[in-house]
Motif scaffolding. Structure first.
Motif, short mmCIF file in Angstrom:
data_model
loop_
_atom_site.label_atom_id
_atom_site.label_comp_id
_atom_site.label_asym_id
_atom_site.label_seq_id
_atom_site.Cartn_x
_atom_site.Cartn_y
_atom_site.Cartn_z
N ALA A 346 0.33 -1.48 -0.06
CA ALA A 346 -0.10 -0.50 0.15
C ALA A 346 0.84 1.51 -0.14
CB ALA A 346 -0.79 -0.16 1.63
N ASP A 347 1.67 1.37 0.72
CA ASP A 347 2.64 2.45 0.89
C ASP A 347 3.56 2.81 -0.51
OD1 ASP A 347 2.25 3.21 3.43
OD2 ASP A 347 4.22 2.07 4.42
N GLN A 348 4.13 1.57 -1.73
CA GLN A 348 4.52 1.79 -2.46
C GLN A 348 3.49 2.54 -3.39
OE1 GLN A 348 5.86 -2.16 -4.09
NE2 GLN A 348 7.48 -1.84 -2.84
N LEU A 349 2.07 2.08 -3.45
CA LEU A 349 1.42 2.48 -4.24
C LEU A 349 0.36 3.74 -3.63
CD1 LEU A 349 -1.21 -0.63 -4.42
CD2 LEU A 349 -0.26 0.26 -6.60
N THR A 401 -6.58 10.33 -4.54
CA THR A 401 -5.32 11.21 -3.39
C THR A 401 -6.11 11.59 -2.08
OG1 THR A 401 -4.66 12.77 -5.27
CG2 THR A 401 -3.68 13.04 -2.77
N LEU A 402 -7.41 11.96 -2.43
CA LEU A 402 -7.96 12.15 -0.36
C LEU A 402 -8.64 10.33 -0.05
CD1 LEU A 402 -10.39 14.77 -0.99
CD2 LEU A 402 -7.93 14.74 0.45
N LYS A 403 -8.89 9.39 -0.61
CA LYS A 403 -9.41 8.38 -0.82
C LYS A 403 -7.81 7.59 -0.59
CE LYS A 403 -13.41 6.54 -3.24
NZ LYS A 403 -13.61 8.12 -3.58
N LEU A 404 -6.42 7.44 -0.83
CA LEU A 404 -5.34 7.68 -0.92
C LEU A 404 -4.91 7.57 0.31
CD1 LEU A 404 -3.65 8.15 -4.19
CD2 LEU A 404 -3.96 5.97 -3.37
N LEU A 405 -5.14 8.78 1.07
CA LEU A 405 -4.86 9.36 2.49
C LEU A 405 -5.56 8.66 3.87
CD1 LEU A 405 -4.28 13.33 1.57
CD2 LEU A 405 -2.95 11.55 2.71
N GLU A 406 -7.09 8.29 2.96
CA GLU A 406 -8.00 8.03 4.34
C GLU A 406 -7.59 6.56 4.14
OE1 GLU A 406 -11.35 8.18 6.95
OE2 GLU A 406 -10.37 8.80 6.14
N ALA A 407 -6.91 5.66 3.41
CA ALA A 407 -6.47 4.49 2.97
C ALA A 407 -4.99 4.32 3.87
CB ALA A 407 -5.98 3.82 1.46
N ARG A 438 -8.77 -4.33 6.10
CA ARG A 438 -9.85 -4.39 5.21
C ARG A 438 -10.72 -3.14 3.85
NH1 ARG A 438 -15.99 -7.26 4.46
NH2 ARG A 438 -16.22 -5.61 6.19
N ARG A 439 -11.02 -2.13 5.12
CA ARG A 439 -11.30 -1.02 4.79
C ARG A 439 -10.03 -0.22 3.70
NH1 ARG A 439 -14.24 2.27 2.53
NH2 ARG A 439 -15.07 4.76 3.29
N ALA A 440 -8.81 -0.84 4.27
CA ALA A 440 -7.71 0.32 3.21
C ALA A 440 -7.61 -0.34 2.13
CB ALA A 440 -6.49 0.00 4.46
N ILE A 441 -7.94 -1.67 2.02
CA ILE A 441 -7.74 -2.40 0.98
C ILE A 441 -9.28 -2.16 0.05
CG2 ILE A 441 -8.38 -4.78 -0.19
CD1 ILE A 441 -6.17 -5.72 2.32
N SER A 442 -10.29 -1.90 0.93
CA SER A 442 -11.63 -1.32 -0.59
C SER A 442 -11.12 -0.14 -0.81
CB SER A 442 -12.68 -1.20 0.69
OG SER A 442 -13.49 -0.04 0.10
N LEU A 443 -9.76 1.00 0.25
CA LEU A 443 -10.25 2.28 -0.62
C LEU A 443 -8.84 3.13 -1.41
CD1 LEU A 443 -10.69 4.03 3.49
CD2 LEU A 443 -11.65 4.68 0.72
N LEU A 444 -8.53 1.76 -1.50
CA LEU A 444 -7.19 1.47 -2.67
C LEU A 444 -7.66 0.89 -3.78
CD1 LEU A 444 -4.07 0.67 -0.64
CD2 LEU A 444 -4.27 2.51 -1.58
N LEU A 448 -7.61 3.19 -7.17
CA LEU A 448 -6.98 2.77 -8.26
C LEU A 448 -7.49 1.30 -8.96
CD1 LEU A 448 -3.30 2.95 -5.76
CD2 LEU A 448 -4.39 5.03 -7.98
N GLY A 449 -8.10 1.18 -8.44
CA GLY A 449 -8.27 -0.92 -8.93
C GLY A 449 -7.65 -1.37 -8.92
N VAL A 450 -6.60 -1.44 -7.78
CA VAL A 450 -5.83 -2.28 -7.53
C VAL A 450 -5.98 -3.32 -6.29
CG1 VAL A 450 -3.55 -2.79 -6.83
CG2 VAL A 450 -3.48 -0.84 -8.41
N ASP A 451 -5.74 -4.61 -6.70
CA ASP A 451 -6.65 -5.65 -6.04
C ASP A 451 -5.36 -6.67 -5.11
OD1 ASP A 451 -7.44 -7.62 -4.18
OD2 ASP A 451 -7.32 -8.75 -6.25
N LEU A 452 -5.44 -5.12 -3.92
CA LEU A 452 -4.08 -6.19 -2.82
C LEU A 452 -5.85 -6.87 -1.97
CD1 LEU A 452 -2.95 -2.66 -1.17
CD2 LEU A 452 -2.26 -4.81 -3.31
#
Length: 494
Positions: A346-349, A401-407, A438-444, A448-452
């Motif tokens: 997640a940090d890399q993304l 960007t705000l979704k990434l910060l919330e993640a 799981r909430r962080a995964i959802s926001l990402l 971004l449409g990336v599956d973590l």
């Protein structure tokens, strides 16, 4: 006017040095709300109350606030608990905050300390996460109390030198540790200085272990405040200091919920002790920063690092597992590895994609709490952290960007120490940490449409409950169902 004199009771006893008593309360509750709908579930064990926050408020926070106990002790009010109290019991919340204001007006220093924001075990965190946890804790404190915090409580008093150095770098001057966290024998009746690798120094108070343990776990110790002050306290005074007329302080540190929740009626014990018991037997009730102002530390000490107050194996209780909890604790290593792997990805993304709109994504994360909690406007946030000192013209980029910060926010929540403290994986605390992940995964996924999710669930399979034999992956699948599209699609087995 800052009070720098000792009490008359201590000063007028011939041939006896001034004696002080400091009670420290660590008041904290982890976040229990569902991270998707922000509703706290019913907790049957808290009956007749809807949840444990309500139960503990009725048994501990409210009676201690009404009695004025917060004004007499040193304490920290964890940010997640403070936020819940502010919303649900503002009268109790305001009395707790006002206690620090009263102490400030009387003595020139406050008696409240900040707390590392998510109750994270800092020695197990990355350097960047340590910095965020400390800064968020300090920002939360300033917003609530209206002044900077000089002390900070570390979750489980878990410490390493880098964490202390970051505290000192950010203006924190003191903290509290257990005496066995010192590398050599110490006299807990006085504070010590710890020299840090950067050349900075920080003051450490070591609590009195026998008395703190007795107050926490022995019912007889707190049956009578007069007996406690007349018999228990004098046994722990340093006679040579008494005879030499030197000041000394007995520090008793406990979870704040002890006073009324873990031990019914002990809020009344605390009230009587600080108002009558201790003063009547020659002890002046004093707080940490006030004592440090009158009697600053002069001796240096080295620490055992990493170490904590509730694990005899350093910080293994929250990492690899150890004998401090019953049963097979190997699930802790597997759960932490799963969370660490998720955080690394997640940090890399975050760094890659947030850099498109933010001049420094990590500085923006450090400042995000103010935006998230409404303490700062969006325009001000973008002016400070946006590329070109402004929000992107593309509104979708700004929203991403705000979704990434919330993640990132929920990623920090997933490392809440409670998830690793107890004996088994199949408990509400580890489930909550997994839910935050799981909430962080959802926001990402939304951003971004990336599956973590797939890799995280695969990692969770290695964590197994020794009681129910459920794996972390099965606990993940048991989390409440969310709306379609909020999570990556689950790959079905052939």
């Amino acid at each position: 006017m800052i009070e720098q004199t000792i009490s008359e009771s201590a000063a007028t006893i011939p041939g006896v040095g001034p004696t002080f008593l400091c009670l420290y309360g660590h008041f904290y509750q982890p976040p229990r709300e569902d991270p998707f709908n922000h509703v706290m579930p019913l907790e049957p064990g808290a009956a007749p109350y809807a949840n444990y926050n309500e139960k503990i408020t009725a048994e501990c926070y409210r009676p201690n606030a009404l009695a004025g106990n917060f004004a007499a002790i040193s304490y920290d009010l964890g940010p997640t608990l403070a936020s819940w109290l502010e919303q649900n019991h503002p009268d109790v919340y305001q009395r707790i905050i006002e206690a620090d204001h009263q102490h400030m007006q009387r003595y020139g220093v406050g008696n409240a300390l900040a707390q590392a924001y998510n109750h994270t075990i800092l020695p197990l965190a990355t350097s960047r996460d340590k910095q965020t946890q400390i800064l968020w804790g300090l920002q939360d404190f300033r917003r609530r109390y209206g002044h900077d915090a000089h002390g900070m409580w570390l979750a489980e008093t878990a410490v390493d030198l880098e964490s202390l150095d970051l505290l000192a770098r950010n203006g924190v001057t003191y903290t509290v540790l257990a005496p066995w966290q010192a590398a050599t024998s110490v006299d807990p009746s006085e504070p010590y200085l710890v020299a840090l690798p950067s050349g900075r120094r920080i003051t450490v108070f070591f609590y009195n272990a026998p008395l703190s343990g007795g107050v926490s776990f022995d019912w007889n110790t707190t049956n009578n405040a007069d007996i406690f002050a007349a018999s228990y306290l004098p046994e722990h005074l340093v006679k040579s200091k008494l005879e030499a007329g030197q000041a000394q302080m007995i520090l008793i540190a406990t979870d704040g919920e002890l006073y009324g929740h873990h031990k019914p009626w002990r809020d009344k014990f605390l009230s009587y002790l600080v108002e009558h018991g201790a003063p009547d037997y020659g002890f002046e009730v004093c707080t940490l920063e006030r004592y440090m102002l009158m009697y600053p530390a002069s001796k240096e000490v080295e620490l055992r690092v990493p170490s904590s107050w509730s694990c005899g194996h350093g910080v293994a209780r929250w990492s690899t597992g150890c004998e401090c909890t019953e049963g097979d604790s190997s699930w802790k290593k597997a759960l932490r590895q799963a969370l660490n792997n998720l955080a690394m990805r997640a940090d890399q993304l975050f760094e890659r994609y947030a850099s498109e709109t933010l001049s420094d994504p990590w500085a923006a994360r450090d400042g995000y709490l103010a935006l998230r909690n409404g303490w700062e406007s969006a325009a001000s946030f973008w002016a400070r952290y946006g590329k070109g000192q402004e929000a992107p013209t593309d509104s979708q980029l700004a929203e991403r960007t705000l979704k990434l910060l919330e993640a990132q926010y929920y990623q920090q929540c997933s490392f809440t120490s409670c998830g690793f403290f107890f004996e088994d994986l199949d408990r509400i605390e580890p489930r909550n940490d997994i839910a935050f992940a799981r909430r962080a995964i959802s926001l990402l996924w939304q951003a971004l449409g990336v599956d973590l999710q797939t890799a995280f669930v695969q990692d969770l399979k290695a964590a197994k409950s020794w009681r129910s034999h459920l794996s972390g992956a099965e606990l993940y699948q048991q989390l409440p169902i969310v709306q379609p599209g909020l999570l990556p699609p689950t790959r079905k087995k052939r």
